[in-house]
Design a protein around this motif. Sequence first.
Motif, PDB file in Angstrom:
ATOM      1  N   GLU A 149       0.832  -1.201   0.000  1.00  0.00           N
ATOM      2  CA  GLU A 149       0.000   0.000   0.000  1.00  0.00           C
ATOM      3  C   GLU A 149       0.869   1.255   0.000  1.00  0.00           C
ATOM      4  O   GLU A 149       1.850   1.361   0.755  1.00  0.00           O
ATOM      5  CB  GLU A 149      -0.926   0.013   1.207  1.00  0.00           C
ATOM      6  N   ALA A 171     -11.836   0.579  -7.363  1.00  0.00           N
ATOM      7  CA  ALA A 171     -11.631  -0.482  -6.379  1.00  0.00           C
ATOM      8  C   ALA A 171     -12.948  -0.889  -5.728  1.00  0.00           C
ATOM      9  O   ALA A 171     -13.870  -0.074  -5.569  1.00  0.00           O
ATOM     10  CB  ALA A 171     -10.653  -0.025  -5.306  1.00  0.00           C
ATOM     11  N   ALA A 196     -14.249   2.681  -4.579  1.00  0.00           N
ATOM     12  CA  ALA A 196     -13.296   3.727  -4.211  1.00  0.00           C
ATOM     13  C   ALA A 196     -12.393   4.042  -5.395  1.00  0.00           C
ATOM     14  O   ALA A 196     -12.073   3.156  -6.195  1.00  0.00           O
ATOM     15  CB  ALA A 196     -12.444   3.275  -3.025  1.00  0.00           C
ATOM     16  N   SER A 198      -8.987   4.485  -7.256  1.00  0.00           N
ATOM     17  CA  SER A 198      -7.759   3.742  -6.982  1.00  0.00           C
ATOM     18  C   SER A 198      -6.751   3.907  -8.111  1.00  0.00           C
ATOM     19  O   SER A 198      -7.119   4.097  -9.272  1.00  0.00           O
ATOM     20  CB  SER A 198      -8.079   2.254  -6.807  1.00  0.00           C
ATOM     21  N   TRP A 226      -0.449  -0.232  -4.507  1.00  0.00           N
ATOM     22  CA  TRP A 226      -1.826   0.190  -4.702  1.00  0.00           C
ATOM     23  C   TRP A 226      -2.180   1.287  -3.713  1.00  0.00           C
ATOM     24  O   TRP A 226      -1.585   1.405  -2.644  1.00  0.00           O
ATOM     25  CB  TRP A 226      -2.792  -0.991  -4.548  1.00  0.00           C
ATOM     26  N   LEU A 228      -5.791   3.745  -2.415  1.00  0.00           N
ATOM     27  CA  LEU A 228      -7.193   4.120  -2.506  1.00  0.00           C
ATOM     28  C   LEU A 228      -7.341   5.593  -2.140  1.00  0.00           C
ATOM     29  O   LEU A 228      -6.727   6.066  -1.188  1.00  0.00           O
ATOM     30  CB  LEU A 228      -8.046   3.293  -1.538  1.00  0.00           C
ATOM     31  N   ARG A 232     -15.743   7.065  -0.695  1.00  0.00           N
ATOM     32  CA  ARG A 232     -16.396   5.761  -0.722  1.00  0.00           C
ATOM     33  C   ARG A 232     -17.822   5.977  -1.226  1.00  0.00           C
ATOM     34  O   ARG A 232     -18.561   6.803  -0.682  1.00  0.00           O
ATOM     35  CB  ARG A 232     -16.436   5.124   0.668  1.00  0.00           C
ATOM     36  N   VAL A 289      -9.929  -5.902  -0.426  1.00  0.00           N
ATOM     37  CA  VAL A 289      -9.865  -4.914  -1.499  1.00  0.00           C
ATOM     38  C   VAL A 289      -9.643  -5.668  -2.800  1.00  0.00           C
ATOM     39  O   VAL A 289      -8.767  -6.526  -2.875  1.00  0.00           O
ATOM     40  CB  VAL A 289      -8.709  -3.914  -1.262  1.00  0.00           C
ATOM     41  N   LEU A 291      -9.056  -5.001  -6.935  1.00  0.00           N
ATOM     42  CA  LEU A 291      -8.845  -4.131  -8.091  1.00  0.00           C
ATOM     43  C   LEU A 291      -9.213  -4.929  -9.333  1.00  0.00           C
ATOM     44  O   LEU A 291      -8.548  -5.910  -9.661  1.00  0.00           O
ATOM     45  CB  LEU A 291      -7.390  -3.666  -8.155  1.00  0.00           C
TER      46      LEU A 291
END
Length: 322
Positions: A149, A171, A196, A198, A226, A228, A232, A289, A291
């Motif tokens: 992350e 995402a 989200a 991303s 990755w 985010l 949301r 999560v 993708l």
Amino acid sequence: MERTAVDWAAAETPPLPWTSAVMSTWVPGTPLSNCQTPSVPVLPTRQALMSGGCSSTGGSGSAMGRSRAELAADLAEAERSRVPIDPLTDGNPGIDVVDAYEIQLLNIRQRVAEGARVVGHKVGLSSEAMQKMMNVDEPDYGHLLADMEVFQDVPVKTSDYLYPRVEVEVAFILAEDLPGAGCTEDDVLAATAAFAPSIELIDTRIKNWQIKLCDTIADNASSAGWILGPERVSPKDIDIRAIDAVLKCNGETVAEGRSDAVLGNPVTAVAWLARKVDSFGVRLKAGDVVLPGACMRAIDARPGDSFLAEFTGLGSVRLSFE
């Protein structure tokens, strides 16, 4: 899913302690590595993994020039040393999709043993153009780890990667476990807490992106990082098939796309993933999560670049490099 003696005998390595983040313990803005995660041992079977695009003569590394363990070690060393290697498919013409996924699992298993946690998955090759280029008829997938992350307020060190690129994605954050073999698009939407904005940071440990299907699968589907964005949005409040996305680099638009570039509907990619991993005895869990694939072409990232991905109705996400 019960394993037979034949399944385990065909495997070259012990099971992977696969993990899935429990996002209910996650505080937005903090690393997902803070979450507590369970562990589930799994290992894919040959029948579950076989799909076109690589040689069908591999099998437990028997037709490869080097073993899966050796090739996994090569990829891991390339990532550590930042020295790329020749394509695995060049020196090992017998490598197949089974070999490639098991090489990927070897390195994920090692990362988990060293303290990393799997917090989700990414789907690759989810556009028709990419599937044609790779001569396959379905996507591939890789793992998202907590230590992969990256964050909006911390510039990414380009020197930590070999050939970094960014991809823009919508995402999924799951609120409930997904069913496996029978997973439908309706199941995915019902289980999704939110979408989200991303960006996926992709990279390859193979020289100059000279990859074939088995190269990218073995290399964790070319995933490297990755992020985010903060927004949301509930699936009830937006049409996931019609989200326009624009990627800007240093203030200039460099790519544009739409969410339906992903198999016509990103939900389709997530349902595919749920069915695929279920064939290994794995489920996508609440808090994961996912993708689902890129809305547009990947863009090279260089020192000094500052990217902004903007999504209609979904907000934005920033990522900078130094």
